[in-house]
Structures are given as structure tokens and as C-alpha cells.
Design a protein around this motif. Structure first.
Motif, short mmCIF file in Angstrom:
data_model
loop_
_atom_site.label_atom_id
_atom_site.label_comp_id
_atom_site.label_asym_id
_atom_site.label_seq_id
_atom_site.Cartn_x
_atom_site.Cartn_y
_atom_site.Cartn_z
N ARG A 205 0.86 -1.19 0.00
CA ARG A 205 0.00 0.00 0.00
C ARG A 205 0.90 1.24 0.00
N ASP A 206 0.88 1.97 -1.11
CA ASP A 206 1.86 3.05 -1.27
C ASP A 206 1.27 4.30 -1.92
N GLN A 207 -0.07 4.38 -1.98
CA GLN A 207 -0.69 5.50 -2.70
C GLN A 207 -1.84 6.11 -1.91
N GLY A 208 -2.30 7.26 -2.42
CA GLY A 208 -3.50 7.88 -1.87
C GLY A 208 -4.71 7.55 -2.74
N LEU A 209 -5.82 8.18 -2.45
CA LEU A 209 -7.05 7.93 -3.21
C LEU A 209 -6.97 8.52 -4.61
N VAL A 210 -6.20 9.60 -4.76
CA VAL A 210 -5.95 10.21 -6.08
C VAL A 210 -4.46 10.48 -6.19
N ARG A 211 -3.98 10.80 -7.39
CA ARG A 211 -2.54 10.90 -7.61
C ARG A 211 -1.87 12.16 -7.06
N PRO A 212 -2.46 13.37 -7.18
CA PRO A 212 -1.73 14.58 -6.75
C PRO A 212 -1.28 14.48 -5.29
N LYS A 213 0.01 14.79 -5.06
CA LYS A 213 0.60 14.67 -3.72
C LYS A 213 1.01 16.01 -3.13
N VAL A 214 1.31 16.97 -3.99
CA VAL A 214 1.85 18.25 -3.53
C VAL A 214 1.08 19.40 -4.16
N TYR A 300 -5.51 14.84 -12.45
CA TYR A 300 -5.55 13.48 -11.92
C TYR A 300 -4.40 12.61 -12.46
N SER A 301 -3.56 13.21 -13.33
CA SER A 301 -2.33 12.54 -13.77
C SER A 301 -1.12 13.29 -13.24
N ARG A 324 -18.24 21.53 -10.57
CA ARG A 324 -17.20 21.80 -9.57
C ARG A 324 -16.43 20.51 -9.30
N ASP A 325 -15.17 20.68 -8.90
CA ASP A 325 -14.32 19.51 -8.71
C ASP A 325 -13.30 19.80 -7.62
N TYR A 326 -13.23 18.96 -6.62
CA TYR A 326 -12.21 19.11 -5.58
C TYR A 326 -11.64 17.76 -5.14
N ASP A 327 -11.96 16.70 -5.90
CA ASP A 327 -11.41 15.38 -5.56
C ASP A 327 -9.88 15.37 -5.57
N PHE A 328 -9.27 16.21 -6.42
CA PHE A 328 -7.81 16.21 -6.55
C PHE A 328 -7.11 16.66 -5.26
N GLN A 361 -14.04 13.09 1.01
CA GLN A 361 -14.25 11.82 0.30
C GLN A 361 -14.45 12.10 -1.19
N PRO A 362 -13.60 11.52 -2.07
CA PRO A 362 -13.78 11.78 -3.51
C PRO A 362 -15.13 11.29 -4.02
N LYS A 363 -15.69 12.01 -4.98
CA LYS A 363 -16.99 11.62 -5.55
C LYS A 363 -16.82 10.51 -6.59
N LYS A 364 -15.63 10.42 -7.21
CA LYS A 364 -15.36 9.39 -8.21
C LYS A 364 -14.09 8.64 -7.81
N THR A 365 -13.89 7.47 -8.40
CA THR A 365 -12.70 6.67 -8.06
C THR A 365 -11.45 7.14 -8.79
N HIS A 366 -11.61 7.79 -9.94
CA HIS A 366 -10.48 8.30 -10.75
C HIS A 366 -9.45 7.21 -11.03
N GLY A 367 -9.93 5.99 -11.24
CA GLY A 367 -9.05 4.89 -11.63
C GLY A 367 -8.14 4.38 -10.52
N ALA A 368 -8.48 4.62 -9.26
CA ALA A 368 -7.63 4.20 -8.15
C ALA A 368 -7.63 2.68 -8.01
N ASP A 369 -6.48 2.12 -7.69
CA ASP A 369 -6.35 0.70 -7.37
C ASP A 369 -6.41 0.60 -5.84
N PHE A 370 -7.56 0.23 -5.30
CA PHE A 370 -7.76 0.30 -3.85
C PHE A 370 -6.90 -0.71 -3.08
N SER A 371 -6.40 -1.72 -3.80
CA SER A 371 -5.50 -2.66 -3.11
C SER A 371 -4.15 -2.01 -2.82
#
Length: 616
Positions: A205-214, A300-301, A324-328, A361-371
């Protein structure tokens, strides 16, 4: 933002495998790898967490006020899991005080080997512009800042200047690049391991729910340009890699400079602050790979987002809006705010609105690998892992409030708090009595009404006398400005006004009427002074409705009362005054004007009125 292809753990097809360094002592791993213990989580969740507080004094930073959350005491003995007697869960370590760096060793500082060769050269390029000599790899200020930042603690540094700005920018960009390269290496390392085995354990497990980190927030495009150029210098200097969309970036973020007047030039700090492109509506996503920095990537990339508060506010939108969008913002691990005091002059609400939409809580999964998503991110604990770095030229209660109420880092926080030796009152050159009026304020909210009542009853009646014409009323808050303007209109008081929303023609008319005694008062907002820096002529009396946000504005306004700026038919130099209305909640602003010791004496004095003369 538009949704793109399914998000892969990390695009690695263009890079050869890079082995992961030993990371047991790496602050990056220690901070992000493990879940919080129940006791620490309960403590952090309380409105008043259990904390240890202490002060350290370092040679350059001065006084570090350190706050470390500590777990609640538990009477329950932790039950060992029944699955295996060998299995023992490791929890996130409690925060610890930072230790000053005595020797620069890239490996001991856990800086990625990929950028070792670029650090000295890129820092030299950075500091040559300011004629600063680089004797070691990092300057003394950079070493001390990095000691705190690399400990993954929140930091509020309120002593940013135009001289040390490049040093500060370089050190937080170094931290950001280092953080992202470690994130990338860990993911690629895990990808390689997983390609050889089918079972999935928690170690991957090495990621967040979405990609942006900073996210790096800055007020103007020119500041963003400097940040991105610094990241390029550290990561992919000339011939060491590729920057995609670089020409588009140069076109977008340069040009558009303000034309500074040669006759009656603006103050030096104004010209430095508003140099370059001053557009305040922008956002830019960046993706890091081993030898490439991609600019203008979809959020999201993206790994890093550089933006202004307004640029993000426009995407986040408001309640009830469809688009509107704030999942990132859900999985941000480092938030940097540079020149935070300027956000206060632009629109503080934009910043607060953005901060309120972090880690939802993100409204969409944005292609996340939850594992592969860290369990603390799934639990909704991301806010306890986010590091926030705030750099400002002022120690302000508004910024301190953000630090205390919107930053929850379990590793703790460090606030640099040094006494002001000499206040800006020493820079007042004209001989004029400066009278400080204290009103009693019961709490910060009620102080707004109590200040207005005190002004109406105690200050205004005396100031309306014919002898007190040519009075400029300096108002830091726009809400106070509107309230006073409405009161003046209702009471039919002779006044003109200049604020940030005034048209140029009306400003010219107001200045002319004030100079020629056709209006008793000039109502003047702090924000218009910040953005325009007018040299108002004809001032015989100044009332500071509240001590100014920027302390040098105090001496700047007072020095406008010099004889060369006066209407000789509009009073005499024997009849000039400066008045300041203040309460105990203005202590930080007062200290910046008078110096910490003198302000402390006033705060503890029984007298409500204090007077100073130039040269005291």
C-alpha cells in the motif's frame, strides 16, 4: 477536470528499474508508512489534543515554538492478535523535535541519489541572482529550515524577505522534488515485486485515493514561474532531461509586467513584489518521471500542482454549482503556501475555501487501485499526515489561526516566533505626536463592534472639529471600511473615499478635493495602498482605525505628512497628529510598530492612552 485513462500505480514503462534505498530511518517512510495508534488518533481527534510544547533556540531561525501531539493515556492493554504470535503491528512513531543539521551529508539527509549532482549547482544559480555567496551546499538558513521540513513537521516561518526569498523557495522545492522521487521509486519498486507474485499484502500500500501529492500556492504567476524553474533546475537541469511544454509555460508565465513610473517612483518593496507577471488566476499540473518533467498535465495525472488560491477556487466552485471539482485535493501530502501575507491582501476567503475542501471523500474513483491505497487514506485520516509549510513576511493571527485550526499533522508543528527589537515607528521622520488609544475588547468577534463604538464615541467627535481638517482615516479591513463609509453618509459627514474598487477618475477627484480642503476626511483602505501605493498629499492628521497589517505602511503614511506634500493654506505643521486605535487582540501588529518590549509595557499598563514623539 476531464477524466482520463485508468490511473496506473505509476507510469514506469519509459524508465529502467531503480532499486529502493534502505528506508528504515528515512523520515519519508517513518511519516507515511504506518497507521496511527488508537491512542494517538483519539488525541488528534479531540478539539484540544494532548500536546507537548517547548522552545528551542537556533542560531539563524531564532526561537522555535514546537508543539508535538502525544497519545492519550490508555488503561487498556493492547490484545495481541490471535492470527500469529509473531505478528505485531507497527504504528506511526510520535513526533519528535527537529535537530539542527551540523554537517551536509546527502545520504544522512535521505536526499535521492538522482539529484545529488544537481543540488549544489542549482542552488548556486538560485543565489547568484541575490549576490549571496554559497560557501557550503546549503546556506545556514536553508540548513535550519530543511532540518524542520525534512522532519515532516508543519512550519510557519514569518520572516520571509525579498533577500531570503530565493533561499526559502529553493529549500521547499528541494523537499518537494525529493518527496515525489521517493514516492515514485517506492511505487516502481512495488510494481516490480508484484509482477513476480500474485498475493497482495499491506506492505504494497503506497498511494492515496488520487494521484496529486503536492500543492504549492503562490499569489502571482511570476512567483509560480520561479517555483517551476527551481524545480526544473533541481530535477532536470540542462541536458540532464526533458521538460515537456516548456515553451508554452514560458509564454504563459512571463510578460504582462506592470510598468513602473520613472517620475515619482514606487517604493522599492512595491517594485520587487509586483515584478514580473502579476496575474493571480492560474493553475498548472506537473508529472515527474526519472528524466522528464511534464507540464500542463491533467490534475488526476499530476504529482505536483502549482496554483493561486483564486485559480483553485474557480475549479472547486461553491455549494450548489454543478460544474465543480475538488477530488484532486483528497490525498495531498505536502501543502506549501509562499507569500501567504499577500493572500490576505488578495482575498483571504479564497484560501479558507480551498483549505476547507482538502481531504474530503472523492466523488469518483479516478481509476484508483484500492488494493494499493494506504489504509490511513481509506480510513479518512489523510489530514493527519499532511505537512503544511507556510512562509510569510509577517507574524499574523489570521495565518496562525490557519496553522492551529486547519493543520492536523500528527508529527507536530514549528512556529518561528522572535521578538521585534525595533519597530517601524523608528522610521517616522517627521516631528509629530503619535497617540495610541486602547479600547477594551472582550473577545476577537465582539472587538469589531467595540472598536467601531470606541471610534464613534471617543475619536470621531474631536476629529470633526474644523481645526482637524485634512484627516486621513486608514482602515485595514474592507468590512470596517464599508461600515464607516455608511455611517459617514448617514451622519452627513464631509468625506471622500479611495478603496481598491474606486475608478481612477474618482480617485483623482477624491485626492484633489482632500488636498484643497473641500472634504474634511479621506477614507482610505489598506488594500488600495497595498496595490497602488498612492502618495496622498495634504494630510495633516492620520487615524489608523487598526494598526496596519504591514508595519512599514505606518511609517510610510506618517512620512507623507512632510511639508513638501502640504497645502500651505490647509493648516500648519504645529497642528498635526497621528492616532492609532488598538486592543489586546492587535498585540502582534502593535509589536511590529513599537517593538516587542515597548508593546508589552503598553499591554500591561493601566493607562488607556500612550503618546510618543519622533526621536523618543
Amino acid at each position: 477536470m476531464k477524466k482520463k485513462r485508468k490511473r496506473m500505480p505509476m507510469d514506469s514503462n519509459e524508465d529502467e528499474f531503480e532499486p529502493e534505498q534502505d528506508s528504515n530511518n528515512d523520515p519519508f517512510t517513518r511519516h507515511l508508512q504506518y497507521d496511527l495508534s488508537d491512542e494517538l488518533f483519539i488525541s488528534l481527534s479531540n478539539s484540544s489534543p494532548n500536546v507537548d510544547q517547548f522552545i528551542k533556540t537556533w542560531p539563524v531561525l531564532g526561537n522555535l515554538s514546537i508543539t508535538i501531539p502525544k497519545p492519550v493515556e490508555s488503561n487498556l492493554k493492547r490484545v495481541k492478535p490471535k492470527i500469529s504470535i509473531l505478528e505485531k503491528k507497527t504504528y506511526a512513531p510520535h513526533g519528535s523535535a527537529p535537530h539542527n543539521i551540523t554537517k551536509i551529508d546527502f545520504n544522512l539527509l535521505h536526499l535521492k541519489s538522482q539529484i545529488h549532482g544537481n543540488i549544489t549547482s542549482s542552488n548556486k544559480i538560485n543565489l547568484i541572482k541575490k549576490d549571496l555567496e554559497l560557501i557550503e551546499v546549503l546556506t545556514p538558513l536553508q540548513k535550519e529550515l530543511f532540518a524542520v521540513i525534512n522532519n515532516y513537521q508543519d512550519l510557519y516561518y514569518p520572516e520571509r524577505t525579498f533577500i531570503n526569498a530565493d533561499e526559502i523557495r529553493y529549500i521547499y522545492c528541494l523537499h518537494v522534488v525529493n518527496h515525489m522521487l521517493k514516492t515514485r521509486t517506492k511505487i516502481i519498486h512495488h510494481n516490480a515485486k508484484l509482477s513476480k507474485k500474485s498475493d497482495m499484502s499491506d506492505e504494497f500500500r503506497d498511494q492515496g485515493l488520487v494521484r496529486p501529492k503536492v500543492i504549492i500556492l503562490v499569489p502571482f504567476k511570476d512567483a509560480a514561474y520561479r517555483v517551476i524553474k527551481t524545480i526544473i533546475d533541481i530535477l532536470v537541469p540542462k541536458e540532464a532531461g526533458q521538460v515537456l511544454n516548456k515553451n508554452r509555460f514560458e509564454d504563459d508565465f512571463t510578460g504582462g509586467e506592470l510598468i513602473m513610473p520613472k517620475k515619482n517612483p514606487k517604493p522599492e518593496d512595491y517594485e520587487l513584489l509586483f515584478a514580473g507577471n502579476t496575474d493571480d488566476t492560474f493553475r498548472l499540473g506537473m508529472t515527474l518521471t526519472k528524466k522528464t518533467l511534464k507540464l500542463y498535465t491533467d490534475f488526476y495525472s499530476s504529482d505536483i500542482i502549482v496554483a493561486s488560491p483564486l485559480g483553485l477556487r474557480m475549479i472547486i466552485g461553491a455549494e450548489g454549482e454543478e460544474d465543480r471539482d475538488y477530488d484532486f485535493l483528497a490525498s495531498i501530502e505536502i501543502l506549501v503556501m509562499d507569500q501567504t501575507d499577500v493572500f490576505l491582501m488578495q482575498n483571504w476567503d479564497h484560501l479558507l475555501h480551498v483549505l476547507d475542501h482538502f481531504h474530503l471523500q472523492p466523488k469518483k474513483t479516478h481509476g484508483a487501485d484500492f488494493s494499493r491505497v494506504r489504509s490511513w487514506a481509506v480510513n479518512g485520516w489523510s489530514k493527519y499526515y499532511r505537512q503544511t509549510l507556510i512562509f510569510s513576511s509577517l507574524l499574523l493571527p489570521e495565518i496562525k489561526s490557519v496553522m492551529n485550526k486547519k493543520c492536523y499533522n500528527y508529527a507536530g508543528k514549528v512556529i518561528i516566533a522572535n521578538p521585534v527589537e525595533v519597530g517601524t515607528i523608528q522610521q517616522v521622520l517627521i516631528q509629530v505626536p503619535q497617540i495610541f488609544h486602547r479600547f477594551n475588547a472582550t473577545n476577537p468577534l465582539r472587538s469589531v463592534d467595540e472598536r467601531f463604538d470606541y471610534f464613534i464615541k471617543e475619536i470621531l467627535p474631536k476629529q470633526r472639529d474644523t481645526l482637524m481638517s485634512h484627516t486621513l482615516l486608514y482602515v485595514p479591513s474592507y468590512f470596517d471600511y464599508v461600515r464607516i463609509r455608511n455611517y459617514f453618509k448617514k451622519e452627513d459627514i464631509s468625506f471622500v473615499q479611495i478603496c481598491e474598487y474606486s475608478k481612477d477618475s474618482k480617485i483623482a477627484r477624491a485626492r484633489d478635493m482632500f488636498f484643497h480642503t473641500e472634504a474634511h476626511f479621506l477614507l482610505y483602505s489598506e488594500r488600495v495602498h497595498f496595490f497602488r501605493r498612492f502618495r496622498i498629499k495634504g494630510i495633516r492628521h492620520i487615524i489608523f482605525y487598526q494598526p496596519p497589517t504591514y508595519p512599514h505602511f505606518y511609517s510610510e503614511m506618517c512620512n507623507l505628512m512632510q511639508e513638501s506634500n502640504q497645502n500651505k493654506y490647509g493648516g500648519s505643521e504645529c497642528n498635526m497628529t497621528v492616532s492609532v486605535v488598538w486592543s489586546s487582540y492587535d498585540a502582534a501588529r502593535l509589536a511590529a510598530l513599537l517593538g516587542t518590549q515597548r508593546a508589552a509595557r503598553m499591554l500591561h499598563s493601566d493607562k488607556p492612552v500612550h503618546m510618543y514623539m519622533t526621536g523618543d
